[in-house]
Design a protein around this motif. Structure first.
Motif, PDB file in Angstrom:
ATOM      1  N   SER A   1      49.821  41.432  49.243  1.00 52.48           N
ATOM      2  CA  SER A   1      49.873  41.009  47.761  1.00 52.48           C
ATOM      3  C   SER A   1      48.900  41.633  47.018  1.00 52.48           C
ATOM      4  O   SER A   1      47.867  41.959  47.335  1.00 52.48           O
ATOM      5  N   ASP A   2      48.967  41.283  45.808  1.00 51.13           N
ATOM      6  CA  ASP A   2      47.799  41.794  44.778  1.00 51.13           C
ATOM      7  C   ASP A   2      46.902  40.697  44.604  1.00 51.13           C
ATOM      8  O   ASP A   2      47.087  40.092  43.856  1.00 51.13           O
ATOM      9  N   ARG A   3      45.799  41.051  45.228  1.00 51.06           N
ATOM     10  CA  ARG A   3      44.807  39.713  45.123  1.00 51.06           C
ATOM     11  C   ARG A   3      44.057  39.904  43.896  1.00 51.06           C
ATOM     12  O   ARG A   3      43.666  38.800  43.282  1.00 51.06           O
ATOM     13  N   THR A   4      43.955  40.863  42.932  1.00 52.17           N
ATOM     14  CA  THR A   4      43.277  41.083  41.926  1.00 52.17           C
ATOM     15  C   THR A   4      44.290  39.929  40.797  1.00 52.17           C
ATOM     16  O   THR A   4      43.723  39.492  39.867  1.00 52.17           O
ATOM     17  N   LEU A   5      45.497  40.361  40.850  1.00 46.42           N
ATOM     18  CA  LEU A   5      46.202  39.598  39.891  1.00 46.42           C
ATOM     19  C   LEU A   5      46.129  38.083  39.943  1.00 46.42           C
ATOM     20  O   LEU A   5      46.157  37.274  39.349  1.00 46.42           O
ATOM     21  N   LEU A   6      46.369  37.767  41.498  1.00 50.01           N
ATOM     22  CA  LEU A   6      46.183  36.575  41.830  1.00 50.01           C
ATOM     23  C   LEU A   6      44.824  35.590  41.316  1.00 50.01           C
ATOM     24  O   LEU A   6      44.835  34.852  40.840  1.00 50.01           O
ATOM     25  N   ALA A   7      43.907  36.424  41.582  1.00 54.30           N
ATOM     26  CA  ALA A   7      42.568  35.979  41.003  1.00 54.30           C
ATOM     27  C   ALA A   7      42.487  35.880  39.542  1.00 54.30           C
ATOM     28  O   ALA A   7      42.101  34.788  39.219  1.00 54.30           O
ATOM     29  N   LEU A   8      43.257  36.573  38.757  1.00 56.03           N
ATOM     30  CA  LEU A   8      43.109  36.642  37.439  1.00 56.03           C
ATOM     31  C   LEU A   8      43.731  35.114  37.041  1.00 56.03           C
ATOM     32  O   LEU A   8      43.458  34.492  35.941  1.00 56.03           O
ATOM     33  N   ALA A   9      45.040  35.206  37.740  1.00 52.70           N
ATOM     34  CA  ALA A   9      45.909  33.744  37.383  1.00 52.70           C
ATOM     35  C   ALA A   9      45.176  32.639  37.441  1.00 52.70           C
ATOM     36  O   ALA A   9      45.105  31.784  36.938  1.00 52.70           O
ATOM     37  N   THR A  10      44.434  32.506  38.731  1.00 53.82           N
ATOM     38  CA  THR A  10      43.681  31.278  39.171  1.00 53.82           C
ATOM     39  C   THR A  10      42.762  31.182  38.045  1.00 53.82           C
ATOM     40  O   THR A  10      42.571  29.795  37.841  1.00 53.82           O
ATOM     41  N   GLU A  11      41.973  32.064  37.709  1.00 55.36           N
ATOM     42  CA  GLU A  11      41.124  31.757  36.929  1.00 55.36           C
ATOM     43  C   GLU A  11      41.372  31.480  35.434  1.00 55.36           C
ATOM     44  O   GLU A  11      40.754  30.431  34.619  1.00 55.36           O
ATOM     45  N   GLU A  12      42.399  31.951  35.230  1.00 57.49           N
ATOM     46  CA  GLU A  12      42.935  31.711  33.603  1.00 57.49           C
ATOM     47  C   GLU A  12      43.583  30.386  33.614  1.00 57.49           C
ATOM     48  O   GLU A  12      43.607  29.467  32.752  1.00 57.49           O
TER      49      GLU A  12
END
Length: 318
Positions: free
Chosen positions: A152-163
């Protein structure tokens, strides 16, 4: 030829229900929002996803799940545990809101439940209403698909989690776009796994003749195509195109075109109020009867029955 991009071109999250849910021990939730697609990420701890009428699917921490709706499904710590809460589109965080109103601690923005040390939590984003998701895409997906954390794309997930933790102007638009990106990334990762047997329209082909024929059918589905007219357009003989197309796509050109037209009609029947007659002409059939015959052959029901079922589903989940 990028059919996945074409199928996802109209998919837009608008006001998506995107939440972070904190779970108490022995939790079990039944989701009944009627969403066409829902992404679920087990951020901390394993979960089980059980679609209606099917076996539970184990999801490891960090994996991303896509659940195909609109049927209800259960997400739980233990698949044998009965759901202690049913969540609808209008009731995602109702219990938390009531607790806060009664003087309880306020959670982070867009968070259901109150954080506890070591508590499991998951992130979910749902496509509800007329999100533009094609039946052709939905037909290619199982009830539950899982993409392991490593793919999976961990960068996108990190962005969503932070947002999700923020509360700023324009946040809904940001979350909608993040959900769209996560969906595209997750579907691409799932289709790329050989064991998932991606549909013919997803697989790339190095045969320029076949790719050109596919592009013509996708771009102009209402054109009165025959194998001969397609062959003439792509610079091939009729028999050569039929043979090459079947080898690369898995079915003859006219069979593929018929199922493509029916899928387009299914989307229009579900998402618009256009008459069956006008939809028939738009996707390449001369009249309502011709579309009905093709639709019933592919899907086992008539266009009118399909539209009625879609309306009933929307009414049940609004």
């Amino acid at each position: 030829m990028d059919t996945l991009a074409n199928l996802l071109d109209g998919v837009r999250a608008r006001g998506a229900v995107f939440t972070r849910t904190v779970m108490s021990p022995q939790w079990s939730l039944r989701f009944a929002s009627g969403a066409q697609l829902t992404l679920v990420i087990a951020v901390n701890g394993r979960i089980w996803v059980t679609p209606a009428g099917n076996e539970p699917v184990l999801v490891d921490s960090g994996d991303i799940v896509v659940v195909r709706g609109p049927a209800p499904y259960t997400v739980a710590e233990d698949p044998a545990a009965p759901p202690h809460q049913v969540i609808t589109s209008a009731d995602y965080c109702a219990r938390t809101a009531r607790a806060v109103a009664g003087g309880g601690p306020a959670p982070d923005p867009r968070t259901c439940g109150v954080g506890e040390a070591g508590a499991a939590f998951l992130i979910s984003g749902a496509y509800e209403g007329r999100a533009g998701i094609s039946d052709r895409l939905l037909d290619a997906l199982p009830d539950v698909l899982v993409v392991p954390e490593r793919d999976s794309d961990r960068t996108l997930l990190a962005l969503a989690t932070e947002e999700l933790r923020r509360d700023k102007p324009g946040q809904q638009a940001v979350l909608d776009r993040l959900l769209d990106l996560l969906l595209v990334s997750t579907l691409r990762a799932w289709f790329d796994r050989p064991q998932n047997h991606a549909p013919a329209w997803y697989r790339t082909t190095d045969d320029s003749v076949v790719a050109s024929a596919l592009r013509l059918m996708h771009d102009h589905p209402a054109h009165p195509w025959t194998v001969a007219t397609l062959a003439a357009k792509v610079g091939s003989s009729r028999s050569g195109l039929a043979r090459r197309f079947t080898r690369h796509v898995g079915e003859p050109p006219m069979t593929y075109l018929g199922t493509w037209r029916v899928a387009l009609a299914a989307d229009l029947l579900r998402d618009t109020d256009a008459t069956v007659s006008s939809i028939a002409r738009k996707v390449g059939y001369s009249n309502t009867f011709a579309l009905s015959v093709a639709f019933k052959r592919c899907r086992g029901i008539t266009p009118t029955q399909h539209r009625a079922a879609a309306r009933r589903t929307r009414e049940l989940n609004t």
